[in-house]
Motif scaffolding. Structure first.
Motif, PDB file in Angstrom:
ATOM      1  N   SER B  53       0.910  -1.320   0.001  1.00 39.80           N
ATOM      2  CA  SER B  53       0.013   0.015   0.121  1.00 39.80           C
ATOM      3  C   SER B  53       1.123   1.406  -0.145  1.00 39.80           C
ATOM      4  O   SER B  53       0.602   2.423  -0.326  1.00 39.80           O
ATOM      5  CB  SER B  53      -0.865   0.083   1.227  1.00 39.80           C
ATOM      6  OG  SER B  53      -1.668  -1.295   1.351  1.00 39.80           O
ATOM      7  N   ARG B  56       2.578   2.048  -4.201  1.00 40.77           N
ATOM      8  CA  ARG B  56       1.880   1.614  -5.364  1.00 40.77           C
ATOM      9  C   ARG B  56       2.726   1.606  -6.773  1.00 40.77           C
ATOM     10  O   ARG B  56       2.202   1.222  -7.707  1.00 40.77           O
ATOM     11  CB  ARG B  56       0.526   2.626  -5.514  1.00 40.77           C
ATOM     12  CG  ARG B  56      -0.566   2.263  -4.375  1.00 40.77           C
ATOM     13  CD  ARG B  56      -0.851   0.464  -4.450  1.00 40.77           C
ATOM     14  NE  ARG B  56      -1.784   0.191  -3.438  1.00 40.77           N
ATOM     15  CZ  ARG B  56      -1.924  -1.140  -3.057  1.00 40.77           C
ATOM     16  NH1 ARG B  56      -1.134  -1.987  -3.543  1.00 40.77           N
ATOM     17  NH2 ARG B  56      -2.713  -1.443  -2.293  1.00 40.77           N
ATOM     18  N   GLU B  88     -10.528   1.067  -1.315  1.00 41.28           N
ATOM     19  CA  GLU B  88      -9.690   0.929  -2.342  1.00 41.28           C
ATOM     20  C   GLU B  88     -10.026   0.172  -3.623  1.00 41.28           C
ATOM     21  O   GLU B  88      -9.401   0.406  -4.738  1.00 41.28           O
ATOM     22  CB  GLU B  88      -8.498   0.593  -1.851  1.00 41.28           C
ATOM     23  CG  GLU B  88      -7.949   1.302  -0.487  1.00 41.28           C
ATOM     24  CD  GLU B  88      -8.254   0.249   0.601  1.00 41.28           C
ATOM     25  OE1 GLU B  88      -9.497   0.292   0.788  1.00 41.28           O
ATOM     26  OE2 GLU B  88      -7.299  -0.170   1.334  1.00 41.28           O
TER      27      GLU B  88
END
Lengths: 152, 156
Positions: B53, B56, B88
């Motif tokens: 996370s 990216r 997300e």
């Protein structure tokens, strides 16, 4: 192959004709139920008559939904389809002329299964609809619409 | 035409099937990157892990997820639930790709937000044809949602 009942919600007559024609271009003639606005399509899907006689108002295997409609727009109709127990599993493919990313994002967020931008050129538009049919009618599995009205 | 090649996540424990899918996605230049995992846990790790996370660039969110349902450990249905619940990944199209064509499975998958459902045919050639059509529809015909990493102007 069983023909699939396709609901088309489209106010533009030329587009509706092109789409219906392309959906019926090959061996499998599908039944296309066309509505010119969201209100009448929702009436078919969840109106009083649909509740009283669901066998006369079979759920479509897939819904093709234009975004820009007179009155209620396509995205609001999509929201209602997703909230209703009878209709929430029916795949909805959004058709639009706009390529705005925020609109596309919104459509997917609201539960659109897929999104098609209508090309300006007739031949390209037709090719996209034929591929849409190839995919949704001949390649993928659709939820069994018969059992939906019985459950919950 | 898309400006950037697509990233497709494939969750598939069967190596032969994974190879067929990757080959089908490679026929045009639209799919640039197939990220394959053999189980749901590893797939979720890629999507939501801390390291991933935070970076990216190296771990782009997929434009499309192809999800087998019968997996060792966590099932594909469980993974689908998580993907469609998390902000997300909620909008990322998930295409179920599985051997079962039971009505109840199909309904359950759509109910949980699967964007599409493909039953793997038994015959090799039929499977190849379905995969080619899958690639055609999702990479050429349809518009995919803008993923955060592809957006030039992230919306507020």
């Amino acid at each position: 192959m069983t023909p699939v009942l396709i609901m088309l919600v489209e106010d533009n007559d030329d587009h509706a004709e092109l789409i219906t024609d392309a959906l019926n271009n090959t061996i499998v003639a599908n039944r296309v139920l066309r509505f010119v606005n969201a209100e009448s399509a929702l009436e078919y899907l969840m109106g009083e008559k649909a509740h009283a006689a669901p066998e006369e108002y079979p759920l479509p295997g897939v819904i093709l939904l234009d975004v820009k409609l007179p009155g209620m727009d396509g995205l609001r109709m999509l929201r209602k389809i997703r909230k209703n127990k009878r209709t929430r599993r029916v795949p909805v493919v959004i058709l639009t002329t706009s390529k705005r990313e925020d609109e596309i994002a919104r459509g997917y967020e609201l539960g659109a299964n897929s999104y098609i931008v209508k090309p300006v050129k007739f031949e390209e538009f037709r090719a996209k609809i034929i591929d849409l049919k190839m995919y949704w009618v001949l390649t993928s599995e659709l939820p069994n619409s018969v059992q939906e009205s019985v459950e919950g | 035409m898309r400006s950037q090649a697509l990233t497709v996540m494939l969750i598939e424990d069967n190596d032969d099937h994974a190879e067929l899918v990757s080959a089908a996605l490679a026929v045009n230049d639209l799919v640039g990157n197939v990220v394959r995992f053999a189980d749901a846990e590893a797939g979720l790790g890629y999507l939501f892990g801390e390291t991933q996370s935070a970076n990216r660039q190296d771990y782009p969110l997929p434009d499309l997820i192809l999800l087998d349902l019968m997996l060792p450990g966590m099932s594909g249905i469980e993974m689908l639930k998580v993907v469609k619940q998390r902000a997300e990944t909620k909008s990322v199209p998930v295409i179920v790709l599985t051997t079962s064509s039971q009505d109840s499975k199909i309904s359950e998958a759509y109910e949980l937000g699967a964007n599409s459902y493909i039953a793997k045919p038994v015959g090799h050639q039929d499977f190849v044809i379905k995969l080619a059509e899958l690639n055609m529809f999702w990479s050429v015909t349809a518009e995919l949602p803008p993923t955060t990493n592809r957006q030039s102007n992230p919306s507020p």
